[in-house]
Motif scaffolding. Structure first.
Motif, PDB file in Angstrom:
ATOM      1  N   TYR A   1       0.838  -1.198   0.000  1.00 27.67           N
ATOM      2  CA  TYR A   1       0.000   0.000   0.000  1.00 27.67           C
ATOM      3  C   TYR A   1       0.870   1.243   0.000  1.00 27.67           C
ATOM      4  O   TYR A   1       1.807   1.370   0.788  1.00 27.67           O
ATOM      5  N   ASP A   2       0.556   2.174  -0.883  1.00 25.92           N
ATOM      6  CA  ASP A   2       1.298   3.435  -1.018  1.00 25.92           C
ATOM      7  C   ASP A   2       0.432   4.567  -0.465  1.00 25.92           C
ATOM      8  O   ASP A   2      -0.487   5.025  -1.126  1.00 25.92           O
ATOM      9  N   PRO A   3       0.713   5.044   0.743  1.00 26.48           N
ATOM     10  CA  PRO A   3      -0.120   6.090   1.334  1.00 26.48           C
ATOM     11  C   PRO A   3       0.213   7.509   0.845  1.00 26.48           C
ATOM     12  O   PRO A   3      -0.469   8.462   1.209  1.00 26.48           O
ATOM     13  N   VAL A   4       1.251   7.657   0.024  1.00 22.82           N
ATOM     14  CA  VAL A   4       1.677   8.988  -0.415  1.00 22.82           C
ATOM     15  C   VAL A   4       1.043   9.393  -1.742  1.00 22.82           C
ATOM     16  O   VAL A   4       0.580  10.510  -1.907  1.00 22.82           O
ATOM     17  N   HIS A   5       1.015   8.449  -2.695  1.00 25.27           N
ATOM     18  CA  HIS A   5       0.531   8.768  -4.042  1.00 25.27           C
ATOM     19  C   HIS A   5      -0.941   8.411  -4.183  1.00 25.27           C
ATOM     20  O   HIS A   5      -1.321   7.576  -4.998  1.00 25.27           O
ATOM     21  N   VAL A   6      -1.762   9.062  -3.379  1.00 27.13           N
ATOM     22  CA  VAL A   6      -3.213   8.848  -3.397  1.00 27.13           C
ATOM     23  C   VAL A   6      -3.892  10.189  -3.658  1.00 27.13           C
ATOM     24  O   VAL A   6      -3.332  11.247  -3.340  1.00 27.13           O
ATOM     25  N   PRO A   7      -5.087  10.165  -4.236  1.00 28.46           N
ATOM     26  CA  PRO A   7      -5.763  11.420  -4.591  1.00 28.46           C
ATOM     27  C   PRO A   7      -5.858  12.435  -3.448  1.00 28.46           C
ATOM     28  O   PRO A   7      -5.766  13.640  -3.696  1.00 28.46           O
ATOM     29  N   ALA A   8      -5.987  11.976  -2.225  1.00 29.99           N
ATOM     30  CA  ALA A   8      -6.090  12.921  -1.103  1.00 29.99           C
ATOM     31  C   ALA A   8      -4.823  13.755  -0.941  1.00 29.99           C
ATOM     32  O   ALA A   8      -4.863  14.850  -0.377  1.00 29.99           O
ATOM     33  N   ASN A   9      -3.695  13.256  -1.461  1.00 30.43           N
ATOM     34  CA  ASN A   9      -2.428  13.980  -1.348  1.00 30.43           C
ATOM     35  C   ASN A   9      -2.039  14.736  -2.612  1.00 30.43           C
ATOM     36  O   ASN A   9      -1.019  15.420  -2.631  1.00 30.43           O
ATOM     37  N   PHE A  10      -2.818  14.594  -3.684  1.00 31.41           N
ATOM     38  CA  PHE A  10      -2.485  15.274  -4.925  1.00 31.41           C
ATOM     39  C   PHE A  10      -2.593  16.785  -4.725  1.00 31.41           C
ATOM     40  O   PHE A  10      -3.479  17.258  -4.015  1.00 31.41           O
ATOM     41  N   PRO A  11      -1.704  17.532  -5.345  1.00 28.76           N
ATOM     42  CA  PRO A  11      -1.834  18.993  -5.247  1.00 28.76           C
ATOM     43  C   PRO A  11      -3.078  19.456  -5.996  1.00 28.76           C
ATOM     44  O   PRO A  11      -3.623  18.728  -6.833  1.00 28.76           O
ATOM     45  N   LYS A  12      -3.513  20.657  -5.667  1.00 27.19           N
ATOM     46  CA  LYS A  12      -4.641  21.279  -6.366  1.00 27.19           C
ATOM     47  C   LYS A  12      -4.127  22.583  -6.971  1.00 27.19           C
ATOM     48  O   LYS A  12      -3.346  23.297  -6.351  1.00 27.19           O
ATOM     49  N   ILE A  13      -4.564  22.868  -8.214  1.00 24.13           N
ATOM     50  CA  ILE A  13      -4.124  24.083  -8.891  1.00 24.13           C
ATOM     51  C   ILE A  13      -5.307  24.732  -9.589  1.00 24.13           C
ATOM     52  O   ILE A  13      -6.171  24.041 -10.143  1.00 24.13           O
ATOM     53  N   LYS A  14      -5.352  26.048  -9.536  1.00 21.36           N
ATOM     54  CA  LYS A  14      -6.366  26.841 -10.233  1.00 21.36           C
ATOM     55  C   LYS A  14      -5.644  28.043 -10.827  1.00 21.36           C
ATOM     56  O   LYS A  14      -4.964  28.776 -10.117  1.00 21.36           O
ATOM     57  N   ILE A  15      -5.783  28.239 -12.139  1.00 26.16           N
ATOM     58  CA  ILE A  15      -5.107  29.353 -12.810  1.00 26.16           C
ATOM     59  C   ILE A  15      -5.955  30.607 -12.709  1.00 26.16           C
ATOM     60  O   ILE A  15      -7.145  30.586 -13.016  1.00 26.16           O
TER      61      ILE A  15
END
Length: 102
Positions: A1-15
């Motif tokens: 199990y990879d707890p780092v590369h999960v959607p909850a940890n993905f960055p968010k960006i808005k231009i």
């Protein structure tokens, strides 16, 4: 199990476009200002216009100045994409249309 590369940890960006306008002249300079939320350090933001690579910014605030006339746009709209990369390899992107007039 990879707890780092999960959607909850993905960055968010808005231009954000600065200055904010409904329509830009091709001779205007538009500042692409990303609003970024990230659990991990942000390494860089890559910018694209209609899928053409514009460049990478590797220092906060990760802004890029865009001169539409230099792109020789074929239409009255340019699709801008910004892709953010964090320190653990997670990415996110945002798209925004820039409307142009002569």
């Amino acid at each position: 199990y990879d707890p780092v590369h999960v959607p909850a940890n993905f960055p968010k960006i808005k231009i954000q476009l600065v200055p904010p306008k409904e329509v830009y002249r091709q001779t205007d300079t538009v500042l692409l200002r990303p609003q970024i939320e990230s659990k991990f350090a942000v390494l860089q933001v890559d910018y694209f216009a209609d899928e053409e690579y514009l460049g990478s910014v590797k220092k906060a605030p990760f802004e890029l100045a865009l001169s539409p006339v230099s792109l020789r746009p074929q239409q009255n709209t340019i699709l801008i994409k910004a892709k953010v990369y964090d320190a653990v390899g997670n990415t996110a992107e945002d798209l925004i249309n820039v409307s142009l007039t002569n």
